[in-house]
Design a protein around this motif. Structure first.
Motif: not given
Lengths: 838, 522
Positions: B139-148, B166-168
């Motif tokens: 998931s990519c989020s506007d909190d500048q993180t990418v999580r699995c 933002y990771v859009r």
């Protein structure tokens, strides 16, 4: 060594009415001083009657012998011929020129002739009669008796009718009828009618006469001048050119300038038409069995019509030019088609004619403008038709460019540039690109770029116009998703000082383009269209003609004006030499360094590129006015021996020079010896046709093959080559008549034996093979030493290999023959077995 | 006897581009089915399985559409706020979606039940994807993180914090379950490896990245941001392979066709463009009604779905290949039976029979029939019929030219009534400015004026038509003057730029149109 002008094509054979033989198998037509006998089934000329010294003016059948005809000539003779064999039987000498003949089956021993009167004061002609002599003498002097005088001269103006009872003749407004038996005249004057032609009903007392308004007047009951019964048929809008009844008189044919043959049913108002024959018709004649009508067209074509369909076309060089047309004849000039080796000139209106010079045969007419020929409203006010002005072929004949125009002076002119592509499958030219109004005004020149050494260069053409521009056209890709196609597009436009553009010309390698702008010659690079240099001199006369040299002198450029002929050297960009003369026609031989100039005094000069002194000059060489000319590469190139032979002019060794006169007659220039040789060759050809009637191309081919095989030496050689030992046996078998042959059973063994190769012979041959191989090896060593013997050796080798083949074939035959034993009759098998054992 | 030659009508080359095969293919859709939604459709995701259902995310719901019926099969509306990035697992049984709530939710498609909820993101989640092994979610989020996330254990596996904005956008590597690609508004596209839990590659796109996409081979990936799409080679360390700049507004979405041979780009400039992935040239384009946020195409290329900013969803189906339906012939009378048509055709000629071949008459146009019969006025009438003169004026011109050639134009034009004259003058007015027709029409107009000028004042209608014609000519002449001025200006500019001697080439920019020369009309 004097050159000779030999006529090659364009002999006019539609001057006089044609005539059918009694059995309708032959058609006779006058052509200058000769009479041609044509086969109606094949259209070939099967016999030529040559003896007259001057123009032949009429032909008539001899009704007492259906294989004989009479011909008359301006020289004052009437000759009696056996026309199938071309034998002159008798000559009757008359004191004055004979301009027409009449015969009738009712008067088999009398000939009526139209002659010029003895006293030169009177211009009108006389109708005379004379009896045929029964004497065996070849030449008879005749003093004919005058029947009628004051008749006008035309083969259409007098006719026999009503089983030979009457002769009717017309002159302007007057119709005169002469009763042969009573020798009385009837004279009818019609003030409002101007007659043009006449025909008499063959059995009834009825005369049909055409007039200038297109009406056909019928006259009956004319024995009583007061009660002449008249009736009128009117369909033609222009003058009636000719009338003709069928042999029983049930139909009347009328022809004229509408290009239509009208068939009128006699005594009814029913009529049938054969329209759109593409050219005005001058004469019509009907065959005795009524199956065929011969129509003579004004453009020197004879059409044979059967059942209202054109079945055959007899034509040589078509006279494309009608008198009504404004342009001079052949105004598109002469062009050579490199693919069919044919000469291309203007044909019918709006057509190009492909003409085979060697055989005097018109190949086909290519329709360029695609418009119908419409006859004018009146003959004094001709219509202006769109016609081809310029044409050019590219170097391999794959592309043809034409320019057609129409300018009537009132409306805006039409101008079209068309590019035609040759289609192998359809075997004709297909329109590829049509450019409407490529230039604003008249186009003066059109030419293709000779392909450069690298063949991938795109084809390029150039047009130049009086509007001062020249355009370079390139072949571009025009493919889309539906088709792959190429089309021509204007690549670039060039101009120079707003001067009108004249002649354009490419160097022989296509790398440089010369364009004449009025009096200035400009040289351009065709790829980039950049001006390289200009050449000019004092003379302000516009340049008429521009030509590059070929071969060794391809760096030279010739230009002619009204006063001077200059040769420019392109390496130094300066004038090499010049001659002050008025050149009307300049022709360059594409295969040699010679060129020919014809000046206004009809003198022929032959120049070599590097000297102003002509190689040859022939004063007043031409009689008629020359309008165009061309060098055509020889179809049969001369061998070394022939070239060394002195009777061929050096400047004609590679090409032949053809000239077109204003009368549309095609002449070629040859030496005396060459002319004689050609005559011989032609005679042989005609002979070949005669033997095999009806001649077809296939029969001609067979004829040639036959001659070759019957040639003694060759036959022996061929027998050697093909190892055919049985040929003698077969010939014996086939040559003897069937009823004298012994029974097949007795013949068979020898026949088959002849087919079988002999065993000991076989071994001999194989030995030979081996020794031959040895010798070949020896020869190979010697090859380097003796190059000259090479061709001979090669021939030997070929012969050897042929022997091999025949041997193997014979083996196969053996097998096949042995198979026969299983299936066929027993006795053949027995015989074979015996043979095989031995 | 030669056939009557038909009047040759000149065909003139048409301007404009030609239609390519590719364009035809991508134009070959039925009229689109449009569905109006509450808000812009931010994501469209097609199921790779038949019948190629697709998922749209818009406002607070995720909808699964059926491509056969164009209807919503299922609606998942258990969101409290706007939902983003709804996507189906490739077996079509699970669905994951992010959203403004900051939660990643996993649904069972058949029961619409929430199976898992992954908490951790603090800001809206724009992108959620199943990884290639199908048991993890990124998931990519506007909190500048990418999580699995691990699905079975509902736990966070890894968190990447390399982006600075933002990771859009993000996508997975179809060839490897351990590599993901993300694009951010910090202009960078980054590749992460789940095994090393580190950023392995970073390239600068130069614009905020709106969408990223990776080829199935995993070697090349694309990034879209601003007006450009950039193609990067991952194996060569992020080398820029190509740049596609066909759009003139921000590109919002990327997608591949079913065979991965075409790339679709949707943009705010309302165009979907189709690019060839071997040459990266634009081969076709599809125009929509409003700015495009998402685009998707089914694996068989038969359904194209475009989601737009104003909530319109346009579903286009490829046209069915037309099957030729057998038309039932219900003829009665003499032509109804088969025997009628074969009558006489089967007859074999005997040896001595005389064969007369049947010539089929060629169909000729009406004006040609009249021309053949020399009925010139009728021919002109036939060529002036409404459908002929409006659709194919070149035919009318060809007939007029033929009449001029036959020298009967005077006769054909004279003796006409008022209505006919009005039609003729109107025809001339409409076509006289066409350069191909102008010469002929000027001639005809002159003849017409010569014939009718004594009587033309009696008819107000014709006078009016002639006045209009005069106006047209006046405008045309002014236009020509302007053109000459422009061409003169251009000539001087060109001459100056070439600075060569005067007598050189002009590559086809000579004055194209000569001034009209009208004698009689003024």
């Amino acid at each position: 060594m004097e050159p000779r002008l030999v006529q090659r094509g364009g002999r006019k054979f539609v001057q006089e009415r044609t005539i059918f033989s009694k059995d309708s198998k032959f058609l006779l037509c006058c052509s200058g001083t000769v009479v041609n006998v044509l086969s109606t089934s094949s259209g070939e000329c099967v016999q030529t009657l040559t003896s007259h010294q001057e123009a032949v003016t009429g032909i008539q059948l001899n009704h007492s012998n259906q294989l004989q005809v009479f011909t008359c000539s301006v020289e004052g003779t009437v000759k009696q011929w056996d026309f199938p064999d071309g034998i002159l039987l008798k000559t009757y000498k008359l004191p004055t020129p004979v301009l027409g003949l009449l015969t009738s089956s009712a008067h088999p021993d009398v000939v009526f002739a139209v002659v010029k009167p003895k006293s030169k004061e009177r211009e009108n002609l006389e109708l005379v009669r004379f009896k045929l002599s029964k004497t065996t003498g070849r030449t008879t002097k005749i003093d004919p008796s005058i029947i009628m005088n004051n008749i006008s001269f035309n083969s259409k103006t007098f006719a026999f009718g009503a089983r030979g009872k009457i002769i009717a003749t017309i002159q302007d407004h007057v119709l005169r009828i002469y009763f042969v038996k009573t020798q009385k005249f009837v004279r009818l004057k019609e003030k409002r009618i101007r007659f043009t032609c006449i025909a008499c009903h063959p059995t009834e007392l009825c005369i049909a006469a055409g007039d200038t308004l297109g009406r056909i007047h019928y006259y009956r009951n004319f024995t009583e001048v007061e009660n002449v019964a008249k009736s009128v048929n009117h369909w033609h809008s222009l003058r009636v050119e000719d009338l003709c009844f069928t042999s029983e008189g049930s139909y009347l044919f009328s022809v004229g300038h509408e290009c239509t043959m009208v068939q009128w049913q006699y005594n009814t108002n029913h009529k049938d038409f054969l329209p759109r024959l593409l050219n005005p018709i001058s004469h019509v004649s009907s065959s005795p069995d009524n199956q065929i009508q011969a129509l003579s067209l004004f453009n020197n074509v004879i059409l044979l019509v059967s059942n209202n369909r054109v079945v055959r076309t007899i034509q040589g060089l078509n006279h494309g030019h009608l008198q009504q047309q404004q342009q001079p004849p052949c105004h598109a000039g002469l062009t050579f088609d490199p693919r069919t080796k044919a000469l291309v000139v203007n044909g019918k209106v709006g057509h190009l004619q492909f003409y085979q010079v060697e055989e005097d045969r018109s190949l086909y007419n290519l329709d360029i403008v695609g418009q119908n020929y419409i006859s004018p409203e009146s003959l004094d006010k001709p219509l202006i038709h769109t016609d081809v002005d310029h044409m050019a072929f590219n170097i391999d004949g794959h592309w043809l460019a034409t320019i057609e125009s129409r300018d009537d002076g009132q409306n805006s002119s039409e101008l079209r540039l068309k590019f035609w592509c040759y289609d192998d499958q359809k075997d004709s030219f297909i329109l590829n690109t049509n450019v409407e109004n490529p230039h604003l005004v008249k186009i003066t020149s059109l030419c293709f770029q000779p392909s450069l050494s690298n063949k991938e260069a795109t084809p390029t053409a150039v047009t130049a116009s009086v509007d001062g521009k020249f355009k370079i056209w390139n072949l571009v890709d025009d493919s889309d998703i539906y088709r792959s196609n190429q089309c021509w597009n204007c690549g670039s436009v060039g101009f120079y000082r707003d001067l009108p553009c004249g002649e354009v010309c490419f160097t022989s390698d296509g790398s440089l383009l010369a364009v004449a702008f009025s009096h200035v010659i400009t040289l351009w690079d065709p790829a980039t269209n950049v001006l390289r240099t200009t050449l000019s001199h004092d003379s302000k006369h516009p340049i008429r003609k521009l030509q590059f040299g070929h071969g060794e002198c391809s760096h030279l450029l010739v230009s002619t004006t009204a006063t001077i002929m200059c040769v420019w050297n392109l390496l130094t960009c300066s004038m090499s030499w010049n001659v002050c003369m008025d050149v009307s026609i300049l022709l360059c031989d594409p295969l040699s360094q010679y060129w020919v100039a014809i000046d206004s005094t009809k003198t022929l000069y032959v120049f070599e590129a590097n000297s102003p002194k002509p190689v040859a000059t022939y004063q007043k060489f031409f009689k008629g006015q020359i309008i165009s000319g061309i060098f055509i590469p020889r179809l049969h190139p001369l061998s070394e021996a022939e070239r060394e032979n002195e009777d061929v002019f050096p400047w004609l060794q590679r090409s032949q020079l053809y000239m077109m006169t204003k009368k549309q007659e095609l002449y070629t220039v040859v030496s005396k010896q060459e002319a004689e040789r050609e005559e011989k060759r032609n005679a042989q050809r005609v002979q070949g046709i005669q033997e095999n009637l009806p001649a077809t191309p296939f029969s001609l081919l067979i004829e040639q093959n036959k001659e070759r095989t019957l040639d003694g030496k060759e036959r022996v050689e061929s027998a050697k080559l093909h190892g055919n030992p049985s040929s003698d046996a077969i010939r014996n078998l086939l040559s003897a008549p069937a009823h004298v042959l012994p029974p097949v059973r007795t013949l068979c063994s020898s026949f088959i034996r002849a087919h079988l190769p002999k065993m000991h012979q076989d071994s001999d041959e194989t030995d030979m093979e081996i020794s031959d191989n040895d010798s070949e090896e020896d020869e190979k060593k010697d090859e380097s030493e003796s190059d000259e013997d090479m061709p001979k050796k090669k021939k030997n080798e070929e012969a050897d290999s042929n022997d091999f083949q025949t041997l193997s074939i014979d083996d196969k035959e053996l097998k096949r023959l042995s198979k026969l034993t299983l299936t066929d009759t027993q006795w053949v098998g027995d015989l074979l077995k015996e043979e095989l054992k031995s | 006897m030669a056939e009557f030659k038909k009047t040759t009508t000149a065909r003139f080359p048409r301007g404009g581009k030609t239609l390519t095969k590719e364009q035809e293919y991508w134009k070959n859709f039925q009229f689109p089915v449009t569905v109006k939604d509450y808000a812009g459709i931010t994501h469209i995701n097609f199921s790779p399985l038949e019948p190629y259902q697709f998922v749209t995310s818009s406002s607070t719901r995720v909808q699964i559409y059926n491509t056969l019926t164009n209807k919503v099969d299922k609606t998942i509306s258990r969101f409290k706020d706007i939902v983003y990035g709804g996507i189906l697992r490739d077996d079509g049984r699970l669905l994951v979606a992010g959203g403004v709530e900051g939660l990643v939710r996993l649904f069972d498609v058949s029961g619409r039940a929430i199976l898992r909820t992954f908490k951790g993101h603090e800001k809206p989640i724009q992108i959620t994807k199943f990884l290639a092994d199908n048991t993890h979610i990124m998931s990519c989020s506007d909190d500048q993180t990418v999580r699995c996330w691990d699905i079975p254990s509902e736990t966070e596996v890894v968190k990447f914090e390399d982006h600075s904005d933002y990771v859009r956008s993000g996508c997975i590597n179809p060839a490897s379950k351990d590599v993901i690609v993300t694009g951010s508004y910090d202009h960078t596209v980054k590749l992460f490896d789940l095994r090393t839990k580190a950023n392995i590659l970073s390239v600068d796109h130069g614009q905020p990245v709106e969408s990223v996409l990776m080829f199935p081979g995993g070697g090349v990936f694309l990034s879209a941001g601003g007006n450009y799409v950039k193609v990067w080679d991952a194996l060569a360390g992020g080398r820029l392979l190509a740049t596609l700049g066909e759009h003139h507004k921000t590109i919002t979405c990327l997608c591949f066709s079913g065979k991965y041979d075409r790339l679709f780009t949707g943009s705010l400039d309302r165009h979907v463009k189709v690019h060839d992935v071997t040459t990266y040239k634009t081969v076709a384009g599809i125009t929509c009604s409003s700015p495009i946020l998402s685009v998707g195409i089914s694996a068989d290329d038969k359904t194209l779905a475009v989601g737009m900013a104003d909530g319109l969803l346009s579903i286009k189906h490829r046209k069915q290949e037309e099957k030729k339906e057998k038309t039932e012939t219900t003829r009665t009378g003499p032509g109804s039976s088969y025997q009628y048509y074969v009558k006489g055709r089967m007859y074999q000629p005997k040896q001595n029979d005389l064969l007369v071949d049947h010539r089929r008459k060629e169909k000729m146009a009406k004006y040609d029939v009249h021309l053949r019969k020399f009925e010139h006025s009728k021919a002109l009438d036939a060529s002036l019929q409404t459908n002929v003169r409006t659709i194919t004026p070149n035919v009318t011109i060809a007939v007029l030219q033929e009449l001029i050639r036959r020298d009967v134009i005077n006769m054909a034009l004279s003796g006409r009534d008022e209505r006919w004259l009005r039609i003729m003058v109107t025809f001339i007015r409409k076509n006289i400015s066409n350069t191909s027709f102008n010469a002929t029409l000027v001639d005809v107009a002159n003849v017409l004026l010569d014939i009718y000028s004594p009587v033309v004042a009696e008819s107000p209608a014709v006078t009016n038509a002639l006045k209009l014609l005069k106006n047209t000519l006046k405008q045309e002449l002014e236009f020509q003057d302007n053109l000459h001025e422009v061409s003169g200006m251009l000539d001087s500019i060109l001459a100056a730029s070439q600075s060569r001697p005067s007598a050189t080439l002009t590559s086809h920019n000579e004055p194209l149109i000569k001034p009209l020369t009208v004698n009689g009309i003024s």
